[in-house]
Design a protein around this motif. Structure first.
Motif, PDB file in Angstrom:
ATOM      1  N   UNK A   1       9.021   5.308  -5.170  1.00 43.77           N
ATOM      2  CA  UNK A   1      10.153   4.916  -4.323  1.00 43.77           C
ATOM      3  C   UNK A   1      10.097   5.677  -3.003  1.00 43.77           C
ATOM      4  N   UNK A   2      10.063   7.020  -3.093  1.00 47.54           N
ATOM      5  CA  UNK A   2       9.967   7.849  -1.875  1.00 47.54           C
ATOM      6  C   UNK A   2       8.538   8.323  -1.611  1.00 47.54           C
ATOM      7  N   UNK A   3       7.824   8.675  -2.687  1.00 49.95           N
ATOM      8  CA  UNK A   3       6.413   9.070  -2.586  1.00 49.95           C
ATOM      9  C   UNK A   3       5.805   9.067  -3.988  1.00 49.95           C
ATOM     10  N   UNK A   4       4.549   9.414  -4.088  1.00 49.46           N
ATOM     11  CA  UNK A   4       3.821   9.313  -5.363  1.00 49.46           C
ATOM     12  C   UNK A   4       4.358  10.240  -6.451  1.00 49.46           C
TER      13      UNK A   4
ATOM     14  N   UNK B   1      -8.393  11.070 -10.320  1.00 48.16           N
ATOM     15  CA  UNK B   1      -8.626  11.817  -9.092  1.00 48.16           C
ATOM     16  C   UNK B   1      -7.730  11.358  -7.941  1.00 48.16           C
ATOM     17  N   UNK B   2      -6.973  10.305  -8.154  1.00 47.94           N
ATOM     18  CA  UNK B   2      -6.206   9.677  -7.079  1.00 47.94           C
ATOM     19  C   UNK B   2      -4.903  10.443  -6.801  1.00 47.94           C
TER      20      UNK B   2
ATOM     21  N   UNK C   1       0.844  -1.199   0.000  1.00 44.30           N
ATOM     22  CA  UNK C   1       0.000   0.000   0.000  1.00 44.30           C
ATOM     23  C   UNK C   1       0.877   1.246   0.000  1.00 44.30           C
ATOM     24  N   UNK C   2       1.727   1.307  -1.023  1.00 42.90           N
ATOM     25  CA  UNK C   2       2.674   2.405  -1.151  1.00 42.90           C
ATOM     26  C   UNK C   2       2.643   2.916  -2.585  1.00 42.90           C
ATOM     27  N   UNK C   3       3.389   3.985  -2.840  1.00 40.11           N
ATOM     28  CA  UNK C   3       3.390   4.561  -4.182  1.00 40.11           C
ATOM     29  C   UNK C   3       4.739   5.205  -4.470  1.00 40.11           C
TER      30      UNK C   3
ATOM     31  N   UNK D   1      -0.698   8.627 -12.159  1.00 40.58           N
ATOM     32  CA  UNK D   1      -0.198   7.566 -11.295  1.00 40.58           C
ATOM     33  C   UNK D   1      -0.649   6.203 -11.816  1.00 40.58           C
ATOM     34  N   UNK D   2       0.088   5.142 -11.536  1.00 44.93           N
ATOM     35  CA  UNK D   2      -0.373   3.794 -11.915  1.00 44.93           C
ATOM     36  C   UNK D   2      -1.643   3.447 -11.147  1.00 44.93           C
ATOM     37  N   UNK D   3      -2.464   2.606 -11.721  1.00 40.47           N
ATOM     38  CA  UNK D   3      -3.705   2.204 -11.055  1.00 40.47           C
ATOM     39  C   UNK D   3      -3.421   1.477  -9.741  1.00 40.47           C
TER      40      UNK D   3
END
Length: 226
Positions: free
Chosen positions: A144-147, A170-171, A140-142, A158-160
């Motif tokens: 390497x460091x953040x999205x 909207x994510x 439940x991450x996105x 962002x990837x699904x």
């Protein structure tokens, strides 16, 4: 039986016991490495800078070498051959020094750059894409460091796998990066292995002492026979 022979016999069996423990410890490390490899098999296309993949490979190599070295030590103790004992001592000393060096290098020089470079191939390599999606869903991450790591790669989207069940447009993605999540997961699960590794390290030092002591005892006994 003379005093020197009794000492040699005592050191011989002590060394055999310690090397048997050493060999069993190598089997344990190798087994944990295999378990970790299979557990993280879905991430196999990621670079080895991904923490748990690096740990799996390190345990496999360390466990394999420890098993071979332990067997050699047991054989040297039973056969009472100076050549085998000397070979065992040299290999074990190199192994101990290598273990210390590798641990220090991994601790101080663990690099996230390979992971970020790998992200650029997300759309071109199917297996890499699958691995990244599996990592992000599992931890439940996105990124390497953040999205925001994905913004340059996917033109601001962002990837699904960063936002399951939500509209991708909207994510904002999971708040934490995967590198930190993986390190936390590894530290939570690897502590018993680290304790086990410290115990093996103590056994290694004792095996070095006993092998040198036995070598000297055999040399002394041979001189007395002459």
């Amino acid at each position: 039986m003379s005093v020197s022979q009794r000492c040699l016999c005592c050191v011989k069996y002590l060394m055999f016991v310690f090397n048997l423990i050493f060999w069993l410890g190598g089997c344990g490390l190798f087994g944990v490495g295999i378990w970790l490899s299979f557990t993280q098999a879905e991430f196999s296309s990621l670079p080895l800078s991904f923490p748990s993949l690096s740990a799996a490979n390190l345990l496999l190599v360390a466990g394999g070498i420890t098993m071979v070295t332990g067997f050699l030590g047991c054989l040297g103790a039973l056969k009472e051959q100076r050549c085998l004992l000397c070979t065992f001592f040299v290999i074990l000393l190199i192994l101990v020094l290598t273990e210390i060096t590798v641990v220090l290098v991994l601790y101080y020089l663990h690099d996230q750059g390979d992971l970020k470079e790998g992200m650029k191939k997300y759309n071109s390599e199917h297996e890499l894409k699958k691995s990244w999606d599996n990592v992000q869903k599992m931890f439940k991450c996105c990124g390497v460091n953040n999205s925001t790591d994905w913004h340059e790669v996917l033109n601001g989207t962002l990837p699904s796998s960063c936002c399951p069940g939500a509209d991708r447009d909207q994510c904002t993605g999971w708040s934490e990066g995967c590198f930190a999540k993986a390190k936390n997961w590894l530290s939570d699960n690897i502590q018993p292995v680290l304790v086990f590794g410290v115990c093996i390290g103590v056994v290694q030092i004792l095996a070095l002492v006993f092998s040198m002591q036995m070598y000297c005892q055999i040399l002394y006994a041979e001189k007395n026979l002459d």
